[in-house]
Design a protein around this motif. Structure first.
Motif, short mmCIF file in Angstrom:
data_model
loop_
_atom_site.label_atom_id
_atom_site.label_comp_id
_atom_site.label_asym_id
_atom_site.label_seq_id
_atom_site.Cartn_x
_atom_site.Cartn_y
_atom_site.Cartn_z
N LEU A 246 0.82 -1.21 0.00
CA LEU A 246 0.00 0.00 0.00
C LEU A 246 0.86 1.26 0.00
CD1 LEU A 246 -2.90 -0.96 2.45
CD2 LEU A 246 -3.04 -0.64 -0.03
N ALA A 247 1.96 1.23 0.73
CA ALA A 247 2.86 2.38 0.78
C ALA A 247 3.47 2.65 -0.59
CB ALA A 247 3.96 2.16 1.82
N ARG A 248 3.87 1.58 -1.28
CA ARG A 248 4.43 1.75 -2.64
C ARG A 248 3.37 2.31 -3.59
NH1 ARG A 248 6.40 -3.42 -1.86
NH2 ARG A 248 4.96 -4.21 -3.43
N GLN A 249 2.15 1.79 -3.49
CA GLN A 249 1.08 2.28 -4.36
C GLN A 249 0.78 3.75 -4.08
OE1 GLN A 249 -2.07 -0.50 -3.51
NE2 GLN A 249 -1.37 -1.99 -5.03
N LYS A 250 0.74 4.11 -2.81
CA LYS A 250 0.48 5.50 -2.46
C LYS A 250 1.59 6.41 -3.00
CE LYS A 250 -0.07 8.65 1.42
NZ LYS A 250 0.01 8.82 2.87
#
Length: 135
Positions: free
Chosen positions: A31-35
């Motif tokens: 999720l952090a990478r996507q954000k």
């Protein structure tokens, strides 16, 4: 709680308490990478939009400084851009102010429509058209 809050203020995207499941941590990292990717994409989109707006302002400035009538039409003949000279001539000769999106051929007197349509088709096929008319 203070460590979590200060970490989040410093840029962390989440705080994990022990014990935690490894799958949960992997999901948070995903999720952090996507954000991060979305934030970069949004930033780039904003930059490109600003560049496009600047380019459009330059185009309008160049066209409006010309004493020749310039119209930019879409593939169907709808007005996308018209310069100040075109607006003035439409107003003086035809008594109207054509809005962007109007079908240019619907605005012309019947005697000019067929010739203008032929020129439009030729230009749409990639041929250069220059037509001088004394009004």
């Amino acid at each position: 709680p203070q460590v979590a809050v200060s970490s989040l203020h410093a840029g962390a995207c989440a705080h994990v308490r022990r014990p935690f499941a490894p799958e949960y941590l992997v999901g948070l990292a995903r999720l952090a990478r996507q954000k991060s990717a979305l934030v970069r994409a949004q930033s780039r989109l904003e930059e490109r939009t600003a560049e496009l707006r600047q380019s459009e302002r330059l185009l309008h400035s160049v066209l409006d400084s010309s004493e020749q009538m310039h119209l930019v039409l879409d593939a169907d003949g709808r007005i996308e851009v018209l310069n100040q000279t075109a607006r003035r001539l439409f107003s003086e000769i035809l008594g109207l102010s054509p809005p962007v999106g109007a079908m240019v051929f619907d605005l012309l007197p019947p005697g000019l429509r067929s010739r203008a349509w032929r020129h439009f088709i030729e230009a749409r096929e990639g041929r250069t058209i220059q037509h001088d008319t004394e009004l």
